[in-house]
Design a protein around this motif. Structure first.
Motif, PDB file in Angstrom:
ATOM      1  N   ALA A  27      -0.341   9.455 -10.775  1.00 19.18           N
ATOM      2  CA  ALA A  27       0.689   8.488 -10.460  1.00 19.18           C
ATOM      3  C   ALA A  27       1.633   8.338  -8.750  1.00 19.18           C
ATOM      4  CB  ALA A  27       1.690   8.659 -11.560  1.00 19.18           C
ATOM      5  N   ASP A  28       1.199   9.875  -8.380  1.00 17.80           N
ATOM      6  CA  ASP A  28       1.965   9.761  -7.082  1.00 17.80           C
ATOM      7  C   ASP A  28       1.181   9.459  -5.720  1.00 17.80           C
ATOM      8  OD1 ASP A  28       3.869  12.076  -7.762  1.00 17.80           O
ATOM      9  OD2 ASP A  28       1.667  13.535  -7.882  1.00 17.80           O
ATOM     10  N   ARG A  29      -0.320   9.352  -6.484  1.00 20.48           N
ATOM     11  CA  ARG A  29      -1.258   8.795  -5.860  1.00 20.48           C
ATOM     12  C   ARG A  29      -1.124   7.394  -5.443  1.00 20.48           C
ATOM     13  NH1 ARG A  29      -5.257  12.841  -6.895  1.00 20.48           N
ATOM     14  NH2 ARG A  29      -4.848  14.988  -5.645  1.00 20.48           N
ATOM     15  N   ALA A  30      -0.801   6.876  -6.487  1.00 22.26           N
ATOM     16  CA  ALA A  30      -0.980   4.878  -7.089  1.00 22.26           C
ATOM     17  C   ALA A  30      -0.194   4.494  -5.358  1.00 22.26           C
ATOM     18  CB  ALA A  30      -0.269   4.712  -7.760  1.00 22.26           C
ATOM     19  N   PRO A  31       0.994   4.508  -5.596  1.00 20.40           N
ATOM     20  CA  PRO A  31       1.839   3.637  -4.377  1.00 20.40           C
ATOM     21  C   PRO A  31       1.117   3.752  -2.861  1.00 20.40           C
ATOM     22  CG  PRO A  31       3.561   5.271  -6.003  1.00 20.40           C
ATOM     23  CD  PRO A  31       1.492   5.713  -6.078  1.00 20.40           C
ATOM     24  N   CYS A  72      -8.656   8.833   4.965  1.00 20.12           N
ATOM     25  CA  CYS A  72      -8.121   9.302   3.763  1.00 20.12           C
ATOM     26  C   CYS A  72      -9.517  10.258   3.186  1.00 20.12           C
ATOM     27  CB  CYS A  72      -7.563   8.457   3.403  1.00 20.12           C
ATOM     28  SG  CYS A  72      -8.724   7.002   2.686  1.00 20.12           S
ATOM     29  N   SER A  73      -7.992  10.680   2.238  1.00 20.99           N
ATOM     30  CA  SER A  73      -9.006  11.533   0.826  1.00 20.99           C
ATOM     31  C   SER A  73      -9.821  11.046   0.289  1.00 20.99           C
ATOM     32  CB  SER A  73      -7.991  12.599   0.104  1.00 20.99           C
ATOM     33  OG  SER A  73      -7.241  11.952  -0.135  1.00 20.99           O
ATOM     34  N   ASN A  84     -12.675   5.959  -9.329  1.00 16.45           N
ATOM     35  CA  ASN A  84     -11.687   4.554  -9.193  1.00 16.45           C
ATOM     36  C   ASN A  84     -11.242   4.337  -7.781  1.00 16.45           C
ATOM     37  OD1 ASN A  84     -10.348   7.171 -10.055  1.00 16.45           O
ATOM     38  ND2 ASN A  84      -9.012   5.123 -11.164  1.00 16.45           N
ATOM     39  N   TYR A  85     -10.460   5.213  -7.123  1.00 18.53           N
ATOM     40  CA  TYR A  85      -9.478   5.039  -5.480  1.00 18.53           C
ATOM     41  C   TYR A  85     -10.689   4.542  -4.908  1.00 18.53           C
ATOM     42  CZ  TYR A  85      -6.566   9.536  -6.940  1.00 18.53           C
ATOM     43  OH  TYR A  85      -5.833   9.909  -7.687  1.00 18.53           O
TER      44      TYR A  85
END
Length: 166
Positions: A52-56, A79-80, A85-86
């Protein structure tokens, strides 16, 4: 084209990504610049980010990628992108996007993160490295650079250029 340089903290994404971009005469973008202030504050408190933190953050990078491609820009993005799915979200379908995975052992990553924290005060504290390795899903489709080998950055860049035929 967009090349996404991925890996855990301390792998050298920003350093390698900026060197690769310079060698290709492309633009460089750092995924750290896409984090929300809330996510940065959470990391500074040594609290791992969740999905949830990474979504934005992922959405903002995806929008950046769409803009670069629409303008015909060639960009290296560091980026990491720890999870598959990312990476699917960042790729966004049949887009000219390639991944370069900087593979590193936990020991070397910890040395680098500790050194960076002591010298620059980077917001990513060493305590969060374990959570990154736990979240990491190694990519199946990427150029893999072994950061534990004693290769020069120039040799690593040559490896990427050869693998991607650029």
């Amino acid at each position: 084209m967009v090349i996404i340089v991925l890996g855990v903290s301390g792998a050298g994404k920003s350093r390698f990504g900026s060197a690769l971009a310079a060698a290709l005469a492309w633009r460089f973008a750092d995924g750290d610049d896409f984090h929300t202030p809330e996510a940065v504050a959470k990391m500074r408190r040594a609290q791992p980010l969740d999905d949830a933190d990474r979504a934005p953050w992922l959405v903002q990078m995806r929008l950046g990628i769409e803009g670069w491609l629409a303008r015909g820009e060639n960009v290296v993005l560091a980026c990491s992108a720890l999870k598959e799915n990312y990476r699917r979200l960042l790729r966004g379908g049949d887009k000219p996007i390639e991944f370069v995975y900087l593979k590193i052992t936990p020991r070397l990553a910890a040395e680098r993160v500790n050194r960076r924290a002591a010298s620059t005060g980077h917001f990513m504290p060493p305590e969060l490295l374990k959570s990154q390795f736990e979240d990491l899903e190694e990519p199946e489709q990427a150029v893999v650079i072994d950061m534990d080998k004693l290769e020069t950055t120039s040799q690593q860049i040559d490896q990427v250029q050869c693998a991607l035929n650029i």
